[in-house]
Each structure stands twice: as C-alpha cells, then as structure tokens.
Design an enzyme around this catalytic site. Structure first.
Site: not given
Ligand SMILES: Cc1cc2nc3c(=O)[nH]c(=O)nc-3n(C[C@H](O)[C@H](O)[C@H](O)COP(=O)(O)OP(=O)(O)OC[C@H]3O[C@@H](n4cnc5c(N)ncnc54)[C@H](O)[C@@H]3O)c2cc1C
Length: 329
Positions: A151, A225, A324
């Site tokens: 990520r 998310s 995130e």
C-alpha cells in the site's frame, strides 16, 4: 465520504498539454496543486484547499502484443480502472483480473500500489509516465524506481505530490490465471465448484465477493478499507494469541514479521456493525474495516470516530492501526 471543505480552484485536464498549462498557471499564482482521480481514497479536511485541484481525465488505451503470450498495455491515467480491467479481461489477458471493481482511475493505482485478492499493481506495472512538477518535464519512471511496497510507493511517500501520473504501462499475459489463489477467492471458487480458471471467471468471482462485502461508493459514502492491515512482530502476535489462539495472520516474507487482519481487530474491539450516534458514523455490517458516513456533519466527526476505533484497538491489542485513505490537503 461526502465531507470536507471546498477547493479555491478546480480544473479538468484531458491532455498532457492541458496539464502543463494548469501547472504553469498555478505556479504563476504561487498556488499549491493536488491531482486527483475520483477522490475515492481521499478524506478532505474541513478547512478546504486554498489551491488548484487538478481533476484527471486523460484518456488513452494502447495494446501492444510482443508475441502470442506477452501484451503491453499503455493506459491513460484518467481511464476508469474497472473499465480497464474489464477490457483486458475480455481480451483474455491475465494479471489484473483480481483487481476488479476497485473504484478510481488508472493513474491512482500506483500511488498506494493498489492490491486485492492476491494481486497488486506492482506485479504488472512496467513503467509509468508522469509530469514532474519540480523539473517541469514529462518523465518515464520504470517500476523498479517506483518504491513499491504494501500500500505504498514513492508517490505517497518521499515524492508525495511531486509527480502527476499521465499514463501507466502494464505487462499482461495471454494465459489463464493459475492457482494458488488468495484464500477468500479460493473458498468462493470451491463453494461454487469452479475448477477451471479464465481471467473472466476470476473477475466474476472477485466481483461477486466484493459485492457481498463492500458498499457501492456511488450509493453509500465510504472510502473502502479505512485501515491498512498492520504488520507486527512475533512477540505482539504471541501476546494476542494468549487470549485469541485463532487470530488469523499471514506471513510477510520478512523474518519475524506477520500481517494481521485490521477488520478482525476492529470487530473484536467492539465495532462490528456499530453506529456511533455522537459522530453519525458507522462500520459497514458485512465488513467492519469500512467506515460509512451515515449522518456525519464534518470530517472532524469522521476523524473522531476513527480515533475511537484506533484507541480501542490499541488498548485491547497493543497494535496501532494506520489510516489508509489520505487526509488532504
Ligand atoms: C468501496 C471501495 C473499495 C476499495 N477497495 C480497494 C482495494 O481493494 N484495494 C485498494 O488498494 N484500494 C481500494 N480502495 C481505494 C481506492 O479505490 C484506490 O486507492 C484508488 O486507486 C483511488 O483512485 P482515485 O481515482 O479515486 O484516486 P484519488 O482518491 O482521487 O487519489 C488518491 C491519491 O492518489 C493521488 N493521485 C490520484 N491520481 C493521481 C495521478 N494521476 N497522479 C498523481 N497522483 C494521483 C491523489 O493526489 C491522492 O493522493 C477502495 C475504495 C473504495 C471507496
């Protein structure tokens, strides 16, 4: 999330020349700039953005077949990502089928190295084209210089905001996907007695799984998310296992480090299908990792709710969850 302030200026760019012009204008006015796709991975601060928002609509799709097996596809950064996946899958190409139904533009995929169901863009991306706002030139950046990790990349790390991505090139294979598949995907295939695999069969399976677990952002305000899966050391895992021997965890490939499912931690900390009347925020019933704006008035409400979850998980498990979606500006 349908929250946050307004931008002082906004422009849609459809070509590289328009992008250059927009950057030149903002530079002349001494304004900061942010390039965005559809904003699905952004939390906007309430105070707004006193600068130029550059909305990316740069379209392009070129498929180059090197031989029977190897295809290189160059995609304009403003192309809708799922349409790109649909198009390559329809051509029988494999490599991004598990990244089906991820909202957003193609140009945003390298920024956080998007990933799902066992694939991430770093596995297929060979290079990208970007406008370097420091040198005011277009550059080609090979994958090995993108700093890809879980990520993350240089584009949301050391070089955040410097490069405006205008195209990405992917290496796809004219072949069928082969097992082993990601556990959730394999379970779906087993449950549905699916034993032969094509890019299109895997895409359909991923879409079915995602539709059963995730809200459609066009209907329900959410960022997908909200927390990354935390990576912890063996000692932290052992402490949690003392109370929860069944906690799921995955190898990271790095000795002594394991990845924990953030959704599991959020649920066990008391936030499964949870509505918070103080902030108007809730967790999505089928997936606690997805925070949903039911009736929040501001980003401050969202961040207050997020902090309640982070604090509860830290107190119970001694693990710090990391957000995130990016908080901008
Ligand atoms: C329901 C839902 C499910 C999701 N599922 C997943 C998932 O499974 N896996 C996953 O990895 N992500 C997932 N996401 C997050 C999101 O879809 C991805 O991060 C996506 O790539 C964001 O695209 P975007 O166009 O909306 O980017 P934006 O949100 O507009 O931008 C994200 C960041 O990238 C920068 N950026 C955007 N375009 C460019 C460009 N052309 N050049 C330089 N910088 C740029 C922005 O400045 C910002 O920092 C999900 C989100 C939602 C709402």
């Amino acid at each position: 999330m349908r929250l946050g302030g307004t931008a002082a200026y906004a422009v849609e760019v459809t070509t590289r020349a328009e992008l250059e012009e927009a950057v030149a204008w903002a530079t002349e006015q001494s304004l900061p700039m942010i390039m965005v796709g559809i904003g699905s991975n952004i939390v906007w601060k309430d105070e707004g953005f006193n600068g130029l928002l550059i909305i990316n609509k740069i379209m392009r799709f070129e498929d180059f077949a090197e031989d029977d097996a190897n295809h290189y596809v160059t995609i304009g950064s403003g192309e809708n990502w799922d349409s790109v996946v649909e198009r390559t899958v329809a051509a029988g190409l494999t490599g991004i089928e598990a990244l089906s139904l991820i909202p957003g533009n193609a140009g945003a995929t390298p920024v956080q190295n998007v990933g799902a169901y066992g694939q991430e863009i770093a596995q297929t991306l060979t290079s990208l084209e970007a406008y370097d706002t420091t040198t005011k030139q277009f550059v080609n950046i090979p994958a090995m210089d993108c700093g890809f990790a879980y990520r993350s990349s240089r584009f949301n790390g050391a070089d955040k905001g410097r490069f405006f991505i205008t195209a990405i090139t992917l290496h796809l294979a004219k072949a069928n996907p082969a097992p082993p598949f990601y556990a959730t995907l394999q379970k779906y295939l087993d449950d549905n007695n699916i034993t032969s695999f094509t890019p299109s069969i895997i895409r359909d399976a991923v879409i079915a799984i995602r539709n059963s677990r995730l809200p459609d952002p066009a209907v329900v305000a959410n960022n997908g998310s909200f927390f990354a899966n935390p990576i912890v050391d063996g000692g932290t895992l052992a402490q949690i296992q003392a109370d929860y021997p069944d906690i799921p965890h995955w190898d990271t490939g790095e000795p002594g480090k394991v990845k924990l499912p953030a959704a599991w931690l959020v649920e066990k900390a008391g936030f499964k299908d949870f509505y918070d009347s103080e902030t108007g925020m809730s967790t999505w019933p089928a997936q606690a990792l997805v925070l949903v704006n039911k009736s929040a008035r501001s980003t401050a409400d969202l961040l207050k709710f997020k902090q309640k979850i982070v604090d509860a998980v830290a107190t119970k498990f001694n693990v710090t969850l990391v957000q995130e979606p990016e908080l901008l500006p």
